[in-house]
Every structure is written in C-alpha cells, then in structure tokens.
Design a protein around this motif. Structure first.
Motif, PDB file in Angstrom:
ATOM      1  N   HIS A   1       0.823  -1.207   0.000  1.00 54.31           N
ATOM      2  CA  HIS A   1       0.000   0.000   0.000  1.00 54.31           C
ATOM      3  C   HIS A   1       0.860   1.260   0.000  1.00 54.31           C
ATOM      4  N   ARG A   2       1.752   1.380   0.956  1.00 54.29           N
ATOM      5  CA  ARG A   2       2.718   2.477   1.099  1.00 54.29           C
ATOM      6  C   ARG A   2       2.096   3.795   1.563  1.00 54.29           C
ATOM      7  N   ASP A   3       0.782   3.839   1.743  1.00 51.76           N
ATOM      8  CA  ASP A   3       0.158   5.072   2.227  1.00 51.76           C
ATOM      9  C   ASP A   3      -1.036   4.725   3.121  1.00 51.76           C
ATOM     10  N   LEU A   4      -0.831   3.750   3.997  1.00 57.46           N
ATOM     11  CA  LEU A   4      -1.918   3.322   4.875  1.00 57.46           C
ATOM     12  C   LEU A   4      -2.127   4.364   5.970  1.00 57.46           C
ATOM     13  N   LYS A   5      -3.356   4.813   6.112  1.00 61.06           N
ATOM     14  CA  LYS A   5      -3.725   5.814   7.111  1.00 61.06           C
ATOM     15  C   LYS A   5      -5.227   5.708   7.331  1.00 61.06           C
ATOM     16  N   PRO A   6      -5.769   6.276   8.407  1.00 61.51           N
ATOM     17  CA  PRO A   6      -7.202   6.146   8.674  1.00 61.51           C
ATOM     18  C   PRO A   6      -8.076   6.664   7.542  1.00 61.51           C
ATOM     19  N   ALA A   7      -7.646   7.726   6.862  1.00 66.32           N
ATOM     20  CA  ALA A   7      -8.468   8.274   5.782  1.00 66.32           C
ATOM     21  C   ALA A   7      -8.555   7.333   4.595  1.00 66.32           C
TER      22      ALA A   7
END
Length: 920
Positions: A132-138
């Motif tokens: 993914h490389r951009d996992l965040k709650p949003a």
C-alpha cells in the motif's frame, strides 16, 4: 478539471463530487450499462500528462485490480474519455476510519473488529506483491454494514508527485514524489510513515506494518504515537522516539494487543513483525483471549467474528472455495468406512487439480466427521463459501455415490446428483463430480485440467481398494499403522505395477516411519527410493510423488533439489499436508527457521483446523524467539483439538524452557499424558519438569513410567538416568545412559547429547577422558572432523538440530583440551563462535539454558566474567529447566564453583525453584 452533477464522462453519468486529494478528484457516478453506481477518480495532470508516469501507474493499477478480497475496494478499470484519464472502482458508502477515532480510544473488542480484517487485507495484498505504502485512517472505510474496506492500494503513491514535499501537519499531510521504488525519495503520509520511508530508502511490505501499528495505536489510545507540530518534529519522533506503550495508556486492554502494536512499531524493520499474516493471527489470538476472559463487549452482528473459541478467524473470500466433508458410509458393512473415507480424500485431491479453486485440506475437513456442525460455521472456520457432502454405498461390484454442493452462507443447493456405477467406474465418478463442481462454482476448467481429471490412477479395482486401505492407515498417524499402510500400498503396486500413487505411498510411508522411529537411513533408501523413482517415472505431475522425491533428497542432505521438489508438490496440490510437514522440518534442520514458519503458515491457510500443523508453526516461531506468537499458536492448537497432545506438550516445553514456568509446564505435560498415555516421551517431559522443580519422587515416578512404556526410547531413558543423577546414584545413571546410546535405541528430540553428558560424567570420574572423547567423535563424526556446524549432517532427522551439534562441539572441545590437544580444541571453538555469530538465536538445547552456549564458549576462552554474565542473563530471563544438571554436573564450571558471582547465580536459581515448587 471539475465535473458537475449531470455531466457525463464517457458512458458514466456524474452524480455528485465525493472529495479530492493527492489522487485527484473523486466523484459518485452511475454506469448505465450495468445499472450500478461507481466511484470515479480523475487522475491529476502530474500523472495523466506524463507518459512514463502514466505507464507505471497503469502497471500498478493492473496489480491492484488483480486483488480479490472482501476488505479491499475493487478497482474496475483505468479508462480515458474526452482526454481525461480516470479510474472506476467500487463505490463505498460509510465513513472513513479517522472519523471513528475517539478520545481515550475505542473499546478493545471494537479495535479488534477493525484491526483483524484490515491486517487480513494487507496480508492478501502482500501475498500478491502489492504494497500500500500510504496506509492511514483516511484510506480505510467502514461500510454501513460494518465491513472494513481499504482504499487506494498501491495507487496513491504510484501517482506521487515530487512537487508537493512542503506538506505540513496542519495542512495537506501527504508527501508525494515521482517514483515509489527509487531509494532516496520520500512518499506517503508522513505521520504514518515507517522510518525507512522517511529516510528515503526502498520500502517493502514491512513499511505497511509500521503504518498499521500507528493506525492501531491511534484507534486504541485516541492519539498518534508520534506527535509534533511540523514535518520535522513528527519525522524526528518517528525516527528516534519510543512511544508510551499502549498497555500503559490503556490498562484495561488485553496485553496481547499492546504486544502486537509494539512489534509493528519497531523502528528496525528486521525486528518488526515480518508479515501481515502474522499480525492478523496474533490479533485473532488476542480476540480469543478477550472473549475467554469474559470482558469483551458485544460484537456487532455485521462484524466478522469466530463462531467459537476453537475457530481461528479465517477471512471470507468471494473466490471459489470448497470443503469436502467426509462422505457417509451407507454400506451394510461398517468395515467399509475406509472406502468412504478414501473416496472423500481422493475427491479432495481431484478437486485440488482445478486451478482457481481453493480446496480446504484433509485434516480440517475430516475434523467435522460425525459432527452436526451447521454449514455457516463450517464456512467461517475453514474460510470457504461452499461444501461438498454426500454418501457412499458399496455392494459387491457396484457402488452408489450421492453428492451435493451447497453454499455455506445460506445452505442453498447448487448441484446434486446420484451415481450408480460398477466399482471399476469410481474414477469416472470422481471426475464427473469435479467437473460438476467446477461448472456450479463457475470455475473455468482448462483443457489440461480436464485431461488430468479424466486420467484414472489405476483401472484395477482391487489395487484401488488396497490403496484406500493404506490411506486410512496413514491417517491413524502412528508408527505401526504407517508401516501397515506401506504394506497396503505395496499390495496395490503388486496388483497394478503402473499405479503411481501406490508407489508414492510406499515411499511416503517409509519417510514417516524414518521421522518417527529407529529405521536407519540405509533402510529408508533401500525401500523408499526405488518406490519414489518408479512413481516419478510413471507420473512426474503427481504431488505425492514429488513429496516422496523431496523427502528422499532431504534425507540425503541434497537440500536444494529437495526444496524444488517440495515446492512442486505444493504447486500441484497446495493442500498436501505431508509435503508441508516434510518440507518445513527439512528447512528447520537446515536452519531456515523463518522458511519453516512460512511453510506451515501457508499450509494452515488450507488446513486451519490441523492442530499438529499449528504446533509445528509455533515451534518454528519459538525458535525464532517470537514467543508471544508461538504461545498463541500452541493455545490455538489445544483449542482446535484438545485430544491432540502436540499443543499440550509443545506448549509445556515453551513454558519450561523459554518462560521459566515449570508449574504451568507440569500442568500441560500432565494433560498430554492423559490425552496420549501410550507415548513414553510425554512422561519423560513430565519427569523433566518435576526434576527441574526438585520434585525428585514425582519426577522419578514419571520417568519410570516412560521407560516402562518405551524401554527403547532414548528420551525416556535419559530422563530416568537424570533422576539417578539427582539421587546421587551415579553408577546406575552411567549404566543406563550407556545402554541408551546403543544402536537399537531410538534417539529423538535432543536426547543423545544429554545422554553423552551423563556418560561423560561417569567416565571422567573414572579418569576415562579419552573414552569420553571417542564417544563424542563416534556420535558426531562430521563435527569431530572440523566441518562447519551448518554443514554437519545430522545422523537422524529427529535429533536436536544445529543446537545439538553446537553443544557437542563445545563438549568435545573441553575433552580435547583436557587431553592436551589444544589445536583440536581451538578448531572446535572457532566453529562454535562462527555458528553463534551467524545465528545469535542458536542456543542449542533451550532446556539447558538459552545462554549456556555463550557461557560455555566464554569459559573455554578463559573469559570468566563474560561467562558469568551470560549465566546471569539466563537467570534474569527466568531460566529454571534442568539448571542443576547444567551447573552442578558439568566439569566446565570447575574453575568458578567457588566464585561469589557463580554462587549468587546458584542461590537465585534455588530461590526460584523453591518458590515454584511451593506454588505447584
């Protein structure tokens, strides 16, 4: 370019804007061709306007589109209309995870409801090479039905733009650059970045796990673990600061949750959790612990949960998947049970030939035999969406097989049929059933697959009958029954010399016997190798034949070709548990413990209710030092099948050797002897735990029982000899140990080295140093010759692994120095040092203290302070197992027996032993 409601983009009608971000504008749209609503993302000019970046983006999108998981948003297409490049994907209605974060954190049960499917989604993507490389709650949504959905898998960073590196914590948080695979560039959302991302290094799946750790910390505590008002401050915190442990912020949380988050937040990615599957399983164990504690809050009906404490969480899947339940024996003769069971197993193997169909493995399917478990529960426990069930009636030369295929979600019957045929047609029936299943589940049957299904293993009904007898005997999982199976397979091969499965069965039966009994290598090769070669010659595409080839090559120590054979066997039939078993332990003996754990993890995906596989993986995790995960696996093995002793006695070994909890070890060993009172080694381990607690009477009684059951079992004889040592009956101990080292005694699980140590003690007392040295040289000829300890072959697969040869090298070095052979001793010391430096986890027999190898090496090198410090570290870590034998009866400690530091170590161990004995 902004699109307005009512406008069109190609065939899509724009309904409403949904938002904008680094990936461009997002719209709700309707596809009139399919009558469904979709989400559309218009790519930013920085991507769409550059051919090189667009080509790379589209390659990334193809990888993401190949993902098929219920917790990953489905990407439908990458399209172009009116000069605009855009994506179409599944429309998710719900709220993003950042809106669910509450001050003080969510309840533990809710955290786990969100975390487990999220980790499972990561695991599924990582298995396909997508990070993914951009996992965040949003980037995580929770639907109105409560299902977790991960957005932008691998896409946000594929679209990264180097022009936006001035993001701040108070404004846009995403930092984008041109190429996510190029070291030296930073990408992602910096409050959720892994340290290696911030440093501009190339990243892999472990970066996602660090981001997952931050996300879970935030859900659990209500705040991020790394805080700051600017990019520099947050980055510095991620790179240098250790966040306050979750369990200190939330004392009401199960400690397992804190341990999982802590492992994800390790800054050194080599120390971090190494796989999302591992994290998912640890979180599942935490949920089971929470449920069993009675403190879990009610779980929403929409959340995926285990249906019982015995059921590990298996992610649902929309891909075709099936379990074959044991067909019911409807014959007049109950002795025909072997026939119906064999037909079931053969159907499992036939369906496994169909590419694109996930087939649950035998042990898990057969765990439901004679049970009335509902189909929905079976589907959840095995992770399948359909079940094949039926019955077999055999009468004379005719057979009637009925079969029906039903969905697990609602019991809907997809297909059913009855087959009345001659017994000779049983293979055609199996092919018919497999083809009907493929058709009903809409699995495309390739021409090559169809040809394999229609190629009968034998045309000889009597040979097939003998083969099914052999399958039943193998399933009994005993040394004698497996040798009976070999005779049944031999009978089948005599009746039909072209029956490849029968020849492979002979070889695999002998490989099992070689692993679990005293059959020597020469006997194995004499019988099994020709059978394997014949099977390969008849059918090289037979999974069982490749399994036998791998096992024979592994026994010959030809590890490279053996690995290729095992991988081929599992490619042909991923549910081949025998291949996983032999492959995993070959890797362990070759000191590839991480590979061993991976093999068993893969096997458990198709065989999640196999308690033995669960214990095998736990053993590998324990060897890797991942004790919390290993302990959870052992507990899961016990809950899956309380009547399987492996989870009990292996869990007891972890408690005794790694946790220093001899009291709990006694309880688990005692339970294992109740489950299997015919196994002498279980009584030996119980005796071992009692003796570690100075409970000599109880230990002696258990040891005597072990010898009574197994008079030629080396482990039982060692434990009885050890009881003699503690009773100061040195002559009896020496005689028994010498007897136990004779060729007719089965040496298993590291019993040979401690037996030699008892013999050495006896001979040194008599001044027979040279005899002791010769005994070691005879037992470990390759070690004595100076071969690298990683290349030294073990003379039997069930010996104690590389740790055993390290211990043997240390002992032999001591003896050679006593004989005045300084150069010989130094050569062995050099080998040991090289081994311990290459594999710091190699602490030979953990039951002799995980740091004793370091301490012994230091004593041989006259580094006495280092030796005492290593022993002290063992005491601090909770060492208790067999400590008296190690310290009181090994001559290497002679120079320090009066040292105050050594006496303090002994005193601390005596206090620990006394306290635990009182608690017993």
């Amino acid at each position: 370019m902004l699109l307005t409601p009512g406008s069109r983009l190609g065939p899509y009608e724009i309904l409403a804007p949904l938002g904008a971000g680094g990936m461009g504008e997002v719209y709700r749209a309707r596809d009139p061709r399919l009558g469904r609503e979709v989400a559309i993302k218009v790519l930013p000019t920085a991507v769409a306007g550059r051919p090189d970046r667009l080509a790379r983006f589209e390659r990334e999108a193809r990888s993401v589109a190949a993902l098929n998981h219920p917790n990953i948003v489905t990407l439908y297409s990458v399209e172009e209309a009116s000069g605009i490049r855009f994506l179409t994907m599944e429309l998710i209605e719900g709220e993003s995870l950042d809106l669910l974060v509450t001050p003080g954190g969510l309840p533990a049960a809710r955290v786990l409801d969100l975390a487990i499917p999220l980790a499972d989604a990561l695991a599924a993507a990582h298995d396909r090479g997508v990070v993914h490389r951009d996992l965040k709650p949003a980037n995580v949504m929770v639907t109105r039905e409560g299902r977790v959905k991960v957005l932008d898998f691998g896409l946000a960073t594929a679209a990264a733009d180097s022009g936006s590196e001035n993001a701040t914590a108070g404004a846009a948080e995403t930092i984008h650059v041109a190429d996510i695979s190029t070291p030296g560039e930073v990408m992602g959302t910096f409050p959720y970045m892994a340290p290696e991302q911030l440093r501009g290094e190339a990243v892999d799946a472990r970066a996602d796990l660090f981001s997952l750790g931050i996300l879970l910390y935030e859900l659990t505590t209500g705040r991020r673990p790394f805080l700051g008002g600017s990019f520099a401050e947050v980055s510095s915190a991620i790179l240098r600061d250790t966040p306050e442990p979750v369990e200190q912020v939330r004392s009401d949380l199960p400690p397992e949750i804190g341990r999982v988050i802590g492992r994800c937040l390790e800054k050194d990615r080599m120390r971090r959790a190494q796989g999302a599957r591992e994290v998912c399983e640890a979180l599942t164990a935490a949920r089971m612990a929470l449920a069993s504690s009675g403190t879990a809050a009610p779980v929403p009906a929409s959340a995926p949960v285990p249906v019982a404490a015995t059921a590990p969480y298996i992610a649902a899947t929309s891909a075709p998947s099936i379990a074959v339940l044991p067909f019911v024996n409807m014959s007049a003769d109950p002795e025909n049970e072997y026939f119906s069971d064999g037909i079931t197993e053969e159907l499992l193997n036939t369906l496994a030939k169909i590419r694109g169909l996930k087939v649950a493995a035998r042990t898990s399917c057969f765990s439901f035999k004679n049970h009335t478990t509902d189909l929905k529960t079976i589907g959840e426990r095995l992770g399948v969406n359909s079940v094949l069930e039926g019955s077999v009636r055999r009468q004379g030369a005719r057979v009637r097989i009925t079969a029906q295929l039903v969905t697990t979600s609602d019991g809907y019957q997809l297909w059913s049929e009855r087959f009345d045929r001659e017994l000779d047609d049983v293979f055609a029936i199996q092919a018919d059933i497999a083809e009907r299943v493929a058709e009903a589940l809409r699995v495309t049957l390739l021409q090559s697959d169809a040809e394999r299904l229609r190629s009968p293993d034998t045309q000889n009904a009597a040979a097939y009958d003998a083969y099914l007898h052999g399958l039943q005997q193998v399933a009994a999982y005993g040394v004698q029954t497996v040798l009976e199976a070999a005779r049944s397979f031999s009978r089948a091969a005599e009746l039909d010399p072209t029956f490849a499965k029968a020849h492979a069965g002979i070889a695999n039966a002998y490989l099992f016997a070689y692993e679990t009994s005293a059959i020597p290598l020469a006997e194995l090769l004499r019988v099994a190798e020709p059978a394997m070669n014949r099977a390969i010659a008849l059918n090289p595409e037979l999974s069982e034949a490749q399994t036998a080839r791998g096992g024979i090559l592994a026994a010959r120590r030809e590890f490279g070709p053996a690995k290729a054979a095992f991988e081929r066997a599992l490619e042909l039939n991923p549910g081949n548990t025998s291949a996983s078993h032999l492959y995993g332990f070959m890797l362990w003996h070759h000191w590839d413990v991480a590979g061993m754990a991976d093999v068993f993890t893969r096997a458990l995906r198709l065989d999640p209710l196999d308690a033995t596989l669960q214990s095998f993986r736990a053993f590998g995790l324990q060897t890797l030092g991942r004790l919390d995960e290993a302990e959870a696996d052992f507990a899961r093995a016990r809950s899956i099948n309380p009547e399987n002793p492996t989870g009990h006695y292996n869990g007891g070994l972890l408690k005794l050797d790694a946790r220093g909890d001899a009291v709990e070890a006694v309880r688990l060993f005692q339970r294992s002897t109740e489950v299997d009172p015919a196994d002498p080694e279980l009584f030996a381990w119980l005796a071992h735990a009692y003796l570690s607690l100075d409970e000599y009477a109880l230990g002696t009684a258990a040891a005597e029982r072990g010898v009574e059951i197994g008079p030629r079992n080396g482990l039982a004889l060692f434990t009885r000899a050890l009881a003699h040592v503690y009773a100061r009956e040195d002559e009896a101990a020496g005689r028994l140990a010498e007897r136990a080292l004779q060729p007719d005694v089965l040496q298993r699980f590291g019993s040979r080295l401690p037996l030699l140590r008892i013999v050495r003690k006896s001979w040194l007392r008599e001044g027979r140093v040279a005899d002791a040295a010769r005994a070691y040289e005879g037992a470990y000829p390759t070690v004595a010759s100076g071969m690298s300890l990683f290349d030294a072959p073990l003379e039997h697969p069930q010996y104690g692994g590389y740790g055993e040869v390290v211990g043997a090298a240390l002992d032999l070095a001591t003896l050679r120095r006593a004989l005045g052979d300084t150069s010989g001793a130094l050569a062995l010391i050099s080998l040991v040092r090289a081994a311990l430096e290459r594999e710091p986890q190699m602490k030979f027999l953990r039951s002799f203290g995980p740091g004793v190898a370091d301490a012994q090496l230091a004593m041989l090198e006259d580094r006495i302070p280092d030796a005492l410090a290593a022993l002290a570290r063992d005491v601090d870590a909770g060492w208790i197992a067999n400590w008296r034998f190690t310290l009181e009866h090994d001559p290497i400690w002679g120079p320090v027996r009066g040292d105050p530091a050594f006496l303090r170590i002994v005193e601390a161990l005596e206090v620990r032993t006394r306290r635990q004995r009182e608690a017993l």
